[in-house]
Design an enzyme around this catalytic site. Structure first.
Site, PDB file in Angstrom:
ATOM      1  N   ASP A  35       0.833  -1.193   0.000  1.00 16.84           N
ATOM      2  CA  ASP A  35       0.000   0.000   0.000  1.00 16.84           C
ATOM      3  C   ASP A  35       0.874   1.252   0.000  1.00 16.84           C
ATOM      4  OD1 ASP A  35      -1.906  -1.861   0.209  1.00 16.84           O
ATOM      5  OD2 ASP A  35      -2.779  -1.168   2.105  1.00 16.84           O
ATOM      6  N   GLU A  37       3.859   1.646  -1.195  1.00 16.17           N
ATOM      7  CA  GLU A  37       4.451   1.888  -2.513  1.00 16.17           C
ATOM      8  C   GLU A  37       3.414   2.502  -3.464  1.00 16.17           C
ATOM      9  OE1 GLU A  37       7.731  -1.615  -3.143  1.00 16.17           O
ATOM     10  OE2 GLU A  37       5.745  -2.213  -2.465  1.00 16.17           O
ATOM     11  N   ASP A  39       0.815   4.241  -2.572  1.00 15.52           N
ATOM     12  CA  ASP A  39       0.568   5.617  -2.142  1.00 15.52           C
ATOM     13  C   ASP A  39       1.642   6.571  -2.649  1.00 15.52           C
ATOM     14  OD1 ASP A  39      -1.598   4.678  -0.890  1.00 15.52           O
ATOM     15  OD2 ASP A  39      -0.785   4.788   1.145  1.00 15.52           O
ATOM     16  N   SER A  84     -32.835  25.265 -10.368  1.00 12.44           N
ATOM     17  CA  SER A  84     -33.601  24.872  -9.195  1.00 12.44           C
ATOM     18  C   SER A  84     -35.075  25.142  -9.503  1.00 12.44           C
ATOM     19  CB  SER A  84     -33.098  25.571  -7.944  1.00 12.44           C
ATOM     20  OG  SER A  84     -33.642  26.832  -7.864  1.00 12.44           O
ATOM     21  N   LEU A  85     -35.928  24.961  -8.547  1.00 13.51           N
ATOM     22  CA  LEU A  85     -37.358  25.054  -8.817  1.00 13.51           C
ATOM     23  C   LEU A  85     -37.988  26.169  -8.011  1.00 13.51           C
ATOM     24  CD1 LEU A  85     -38.278  21.265  -8.685  1.00 13.51           C
ATOM     25  CD2 LEU A  85     -38.145  22.695 -10.722  1.00 13.51           C
ATOM     26  N   GLU A 116     -43.925  14.074  -9.543  1.00  9.31           N
ATOM     27  CA  GLU A 116     -42.874  13.238  -8.960  1.00  9.31           C
ATOM     28  C   GLU A 116     -42.713  13.628  -7.499  1.00  9.31           C
ATOM     29  OE1 GLU A 116     -39.360  14.094 -11.208  1.00  9.31           O
ATOM     30  OE2 GLU A 116     -40.274  13.503 -13.112  1.00  9.31           O
ATOM     31  N   LYS A 118     -40.683  14.925  -4.373  1.00  9.78           N
ATOM     32  CA  LYS A 118     -39.485  15.748  -4.195  1.00  9.78           C
ATOM     33  C   LYS A 118     -38.670  15.127  -3.068  1.00  9.78           C
ATOM     34  CE  LYS A 118     -37.876  20.492  -3.977  1.00  9.78           C
ATOM     35  NZ  LYS A 118     -36.808  20.301  -3.016  1.00  9.78           N
ATOM     36  N   ASP A 120     -35.794  14.434  -0.495  1.00  4.56           N
ATOM     37  CA  ASP A 120     -34.997  15.375   0.283  1.00  4.56           C
ATOM     38  C   ASP A 120     -33.591  14.826   0.471  1.00  4.56           C
ATOM     39  OD1 ASP A 120     -34.477  17.642   1.601  1.00  4.56           O
ATOM     40  OD2 ASP A 120     -35.587  17.139   3.426  1.00  4.56           O
ATOM     41  N   TYR A 227     -34.063  11.841 -12.084  1.00  2.00           N
ATOM     42  CA  TYR A 227     -35.297  12.524 -12.496  1.00  2.00           C
ATOM     43  C   TYR A 227     -35.143  13.439 -13.704  1.00  2.00           C
ATOM     44  CZ  TYR A 227     -33.149  16.047  -9.454  1.00  2.00           C
ATOM     45  OH  TYR A 227     -32.275  16.903  -8.854  1.00  2.00           O
ATOM     46  N   LYS A 317     -44.364  22.444  -1.987  1.00  2.00           N
ATOM     47  CA  LYS A 317     -43.771  22.005  -0.718  1.00  2.00           C
ATOM     48  C   LYS A 317     -44.832  21.555   0.275  1.00  2.00           C
ATOM     49  CE  LYS A 317     -39.766  22.828   0.031  1.00  2.00           C
ATOM     50  NZ  LYS A 317     -38.590  23.615  -0.218  1.00  2.00           N
ATOM     51  N   CYS A 411     -26.415  13.744  40.892  1.00  2.00           N
ATOM     52  CA  CYS A 411     -27.340  12.961  40.077  1.00  2.00           C
ATOM     53  C   CYS A 411     -28.779  13.246  40.508  1.00  2.00           C
ATOM     54  CB  CYS A 411     -27.032  11.476  40.214  1.00  2.00           C
ATOM     55  SG  CYS A 411     -28.271  10.446  39.417  1.00  2.00           S
ATOM     56  N   CYS A 414     -30.203   9.816  42.198  1.00  2.00           N
ATOM     57  CA  CYS A 414     -29.723   9.205  43.436  1.00  2.00           C
ATOM     58  C   CYS A 414     -28.931  10.171  44.310  1.00  2.00           C
ATOM     59  CB  CYS A 414     -28.881   7.966  43.131  1.00  2.00           C
ATOM     60  SG  CYS A 414     -27.283   8.346  42.405  1.00  2.00           S
ATOM     61  N   CYS A 429     -23.133  10.112  36.397  1.00  2.00           N
ATOM     62  CA  CYS A 429     -23.435   9.808  37.792  1.00  2.00           C
ATOM     63  C   CYS A 429     -22.465   8.742  38.277  1.00  2.00           C
ATOM     64  CB  CYS A 429     -24.874   9.301  37.887  1.00  2.00           C
ATOM     65  SG  CYS A 429     -25.208   8.436  39.426  1.00  2.00           S
ATOM     66  N   CYS A 434     -27.444   3.656  41.651  1.00  2.00           N
ATOM     67  CA  CYS A 434     -28.376   4.658  41.148  1.00  2.00           C
ATOM     68  C   CYS A 434     -29.598   3.974  40.534  1.00  2.00           C
ATOM     69  CB  CYS A 434     -27.681   5.530  40.103  1.00  2.00           C
ATOM     70  SG  CYS A 434     -28.798   6.720  39.361  1.00  2.00           S
TER      71      CYS A 434
HETATM   72  S1  IVH Z   1     -36.282  18.672 -11.042  1.00  2.00           S
HETATM   73  C1  IVH Z   1     -35.292  21.891 -13.711  1.00  2.00           C
HETATM   74  N1  IVH Z   1     -37.280  16.615  -9.780  1.00  2.00           N
HETATM   75  O1  IVH Z   1     -35.260  19.730  -5.715  1.00  2.00           O
HETATM   76  C2  IVH Z   1     -35.441  20.721 -12.854  1.00  2.00           C
HETATM   77  N2  IVH Z   1     -35.862  18.087  -8.565  1.00  2.00           N
HETATM   78  O2  IVH Z   1     -35.371  22.936  -6.050  1.00  2.00           O
HETATM   79  C3  IVH Z   1     -34.856  20.884 -11.523  1.00  2.00           C
HETATM   80  N3  IVH Z   1     -35.454  17.434  -6.250  1.00  2.00           N
HETATM   81  O3  IVH Z   1     -32.115  20.755  -6.836  1.00  2.00           O
HETATM   82  C4  IVH Z   1     -34.983  19.778 -10.620  1.00  2.00           C
HETATM   83  N4  IVH Z   1     -36.677  15.607  -6.270  1.00  2.00           N
HETATM   84  O4  IVH Z   1     -32.310  18.610  -5.536  1.00  2.00           O
HETATM   85  C5  IVH Z   1     -36.495  17.705  -9.685  1.00  2.00           C
HETATM   86  N5  IVH Z   1     -38.224  14.745  -8.792  1.00  2.00           N
HETATM   87  C6  IVH Z   1     -37.439  15.822  -8.702  1.00  2.00           C
HETATM   88  C7  IVH Z   1     -36.761  16.167  -7.503  1.00  2.00           C
HETATM   89  C8  IVH Z   1     -35.984  17.318  -7.486  1.00  2.00           C
HETATM   90  C9  IVH Z   1     -35.883  16.371  -5.549  1.00  2.00           C
HETATM   91  C10 IVH Z   1     -34.588  18.503  -5.711  1.00  2.00           C
HETATM   92  C11 IVH Z   1     -33.338  18.735  -6.484  1.00  2.00           C
HETATM   93  C12 IVH Z   1     -33.361  20.148  -6.952  1.00  2.00           C
HETATM   94  C13 IVH Z   1     -34.367  20.762  -6.048  1.00  2.00           C
HETATM   95  C14 IVH Z   1     -35.100  21.855  -6.812  1.00  2.00           C
END
Ligand code: IVH
Length: 672
Positions: A35, A37, A39, A84-85, A116, A118, A120, A227, A317, A411, A414, A429, A434
């Site tokens: 390992d 070597e 590295d 983002s959305l 779909e 969302k 997390d 997605y 949301k 504690c 006790c 404690c 106790c």
């Molecule tokens: S679509 C233009 N689909 O939500 C399409 N996003 O605020 C952009 N996320 O950054 C994303 N499930 O991390 C999409 N079925 C889904 C999702 C999804 C989770 C998250 C994703 C994105 C954030 C959007």
């Protein structure tokens, strides 16, 4: 900066060697260099790449799993921004979204939407060239993310090679997440090992993906759901979102297809949203809303995007699982190891359907981190870990009357003195008898996963304690029917049942008893390792520090905890009493073929009678392991002609060295 020819050549040579040795190590399990070597070669390569970043290619060994931790994450630009959305928070917002779209399209026809979940977690992008995984990156700021390729490769759910005629070039987007059950298990394990737990699955996911050492990521239960697409070349793509998801799955990518819903119009979207909100609590993972997308790609294109969000999609949301409330007071809970945990008594508040009136503050480090005081207004979150958490103090709401949270001197159960060790985050404690410690120890002992005494819950234990019928774990085994009749609402049938359950627990395997004893740092996992290695409590209790340390996954902290436990006369007395009461876990008679169980073998030199991978298979068949490098934990080194540094190291450490003949003999003896 132009790269000198010699540097390019050296880099190419290093890459070639590293690929070769990595292949020998991972592909064939037959390393030919140590390992250290390896590295050294990798470090040289990384240094060149740091000086000349242009040398870094997706195929550089610096990007592979199994390489040593990277010095940091590289940045990766997304060819197409990861958008983002926009958020919707109500049914009215959803209708407004639909109205906007139809206005933009100047259409009075209903629009078809795909709904779909969302998820997390953490958004990432995967890039495939000719079906092979090239890159994985986080979303970052949408334009530039972090290169997490080496970590992504460790996720079983991310294919390294796509199936069924993948496109020449494919960018796929998806959410990496952790399901709730493995998340709780991970937290439980961290708790047992005295490590900080994650507040929610999203934090656990983000933390796991941002490991500089991919081997740590590999150990985390991560998965992905895809997605969306980025740029794609060389494929005829489907014409709508639903077909596209189906196509992704055909290529071998993970898609939560079962939970998507095709809505004919916005009313169906609203119905699905309400349905999903109700289903949310039953899902095996966390979602924070529903994503609604115009299904047709043609319409999506027509709608286009604003600066950072598309017009054709919205995230609806769910109500937050966070609420504001006030810390009324703080109480102290005594755990089975005497650890005293501060718990905030909260003004009761409804957090998405569940009344919350208390939250653990964990320890005094956490109290300092939050800067929390009695009387503070705080934000509590119910996320993943069923138990709510205080995530933040709303300092703007301070009145000046808030009081610091004192560390107890005695504690609460006790009255014994409490002591906080120098490297500890909670005081403990010191009381020998106790009642709070005993109560917790009993709860742990009878729990599922430990001795599993069914029916003997908290309510009954509390009565047994209050009546003085149980003053030690061992007393459980001397209880008789008359004793049980002294408890509230106890009938013949239930008493019989309890006695049977107690009796059955006498034969639990050693690992269950060992776990049930609640020795510090010995969680279920270590209990299993220890019982496999030592076979009986007697052996384990007599094991020396060195013997303990030579056990897989046992470090100094764990060894010392075991030594402390087995040197305490009170504990020895308990074991004696358990034994006398007939609690005799089957002593594991290591069967003949198991004599080598958990032993660690290292193969080195040019082996002539068998290959390294055959050697490895042979030892694994006997429950032993093969490792690539020699350490204190190695039990045997099997050396062929020409063995070098590993042999020298083994000699230095006094490890048993076998030639091939002796090795085969050892295995044979083991079978007889
Ligand atoms: S679509 C233009 N689909 O939500 C399409 N996003 O605020 C952009 N996320 O950054 C994303 N499930 O991390 C999409 N079925 C889904 C999702 C999804 C989770 C998250 C994703 C994105 C954030 C959007």
């Amino acid at each position: 900066m132009p790269i000198p020819d010699a540097t390019q050549q050296r880099h190419a040579e290093l890459s070639r060697q590293l690929h070769h040795h990595s292949y020998l190590y991972h592909g064939l399990d037959a390393p030919q260099i140590s390992d250290a070597e390896y590295d050294a070669l990798l470090r040289e390569l990384l240094a060149l790449e740091q000086q000349y970043p242009d040398l870094i290619t997706p195929n550089s060994p610096s990007q592979r799993v199994g390489s040593t931790p990277l010095p940091g994450f590289r940045q990766i630009s997304h060819r197409l921004p990861m958008l983002s959305l926009e958020n919707a928070f109500s049914v009215a917002d959803l209708h407004a979204f639909d109205a906007r779209i139809r206005r933009f399209l100047a259409s009075d026809q209903p629009v078809e939407y795909l709904c779909e979940m969302k998820l997390d977690g953490v958004a990432i992008e995967l890039v495939y060239h000719a079906g092979r995984l090239q890159h994985a990156s986080t979303r970052g700021d949408g334009l530039v993310g972090e290169d997490i390729t080496a970590n992504a490769r460790t996720l079983g759910a991310i294919p390294l090679q796509l199936q069924h005629q993948p496109p020449a070039y494919l960018e796929v987007r998806g959410e990496v997440y952790m399901e709730l059950a493995p998340f709780r298990q991970l937290n439980q394990q961290r708790r047992e090992e005295g490590e900080k737990t994650f507040a929610n699955p999203r934090n656990a996911t983000a933390g796991s993906l941002r490991q500089l050492d991919p081997r740590l990521t590999a150990a985390r239960p991560l998965t992905i759901s895809c997605y969306g697409l980025g740029e794609v070349e060389g494929a005829n793509l489907p014409t709508n979102q639903l077909d596209m998801l189906q196509q992704l799955r055909t290529w071998g990518l993970r898609v939560n297809l079962e939970t998507v819903f095709l809505a004919a119009d916005i009313d169906q979207v609203v119905q699905r949203y309400q349905q999903l909100r109700a289903e949310r609590e039953q899902l095996p993972f966390e979602i924070d809303g529903m994503v609604v997308k115009v299904n047709s790609f043609g319409l999506q294109q027509e709608l286009g995007e604003k600066s950072r969000t598309p017009r054709w999609a919205i995230a609806c949301k769910f109500p937050p699982r966070q609420q504001q409330t006030r810390v009324e007071s703080v109480r102290y809970q005594v755990g089975r190891t005497g650890a005293i945990t501060p718990v905030a008594n909260l003004e009761p508040v409804n957090v998405s359907g569940v009344m919350v009136s208390s939250a653990s503050l964990h320890n005094w480090d956490e109290i300092a981190r939050l800067g929390i005081r009695i009387g503070d207004t705080v934000i509590v979150e119910r996320a993943g870990d069923v138990i709510p958490d205080v995530v933040k103090v709303v300092t703007e709401k301070r009145t000046g009357n808030e009081q610091p949270i004192p560390e107890p001197q005695f504690c609460p159960a006790c009255g014994a003195k409490v002591v906080r060790g120098t490297d500890e985050v909670v005081p403990r404690c010191q009381g020998l008898d106790c009642p709070a410690k005993l109560r917790e120890a009993l709860k742990h002992f009878v729990a599922r996963g430990a001795m599993d005494i069914e029916g003997l819950g908290e309510r009954l234990l509390d009565q047994l304690l209050a009546l003085g019928l149980v003053t030690s774990i061992a007393d459980l085994y001397t209880l008789n029917k008359e004793d049980f009749f002294k408890l509230e609402r106890m009938g013949e049938v239930l008493a019989e049942k309890l006695l049977t359950a107690i009796n059955n627990s006498r034969q639990r395997p050693l690992e269950k008893l060992l776990f049930g004893l609640g020795i510090r740092h010995i969680g279920a996992h270590l209990a299993k390792i220890l019982s496999r290695k030592f076979g009986s409590l007697q052996h384990l209790s007599k094991a020396s520090r060195d013997e303990l340390l030579a056990t897989h996954e046992v470090g100094p902290q764990i060894a010392d905890s075991l030594l402390t436990f087995f040197s305490d006369p009170k504990n020895l007395d308990l074991l004696q009493r358990l034994n006398a009461a007939g609690v005799r876990p089957e002593t594991l008679q290591l069967p003949a073929g198991d004599r080598l169980a958990d032993k660690v073998f290292v193969f080195t030199g040019a082996l002539e009678r068998f290959s390294r991978s055959e050697g490895q298979q042979m030892v694994e068949a006997q429950g032993a392991r093969a490792s690539g490098s020699v350490s204190k934990k190695t039990d045997f080194v099997v050396a062929g002609p020409g063995a070098g540094s590993k042999l020298a190291r083994a000699e230095q450490l006094g490890i048993t060295i076998l030639n091939e003949e002796q090795f085969l003999q050892l295995l044979k003896e083991d079978e007889s």
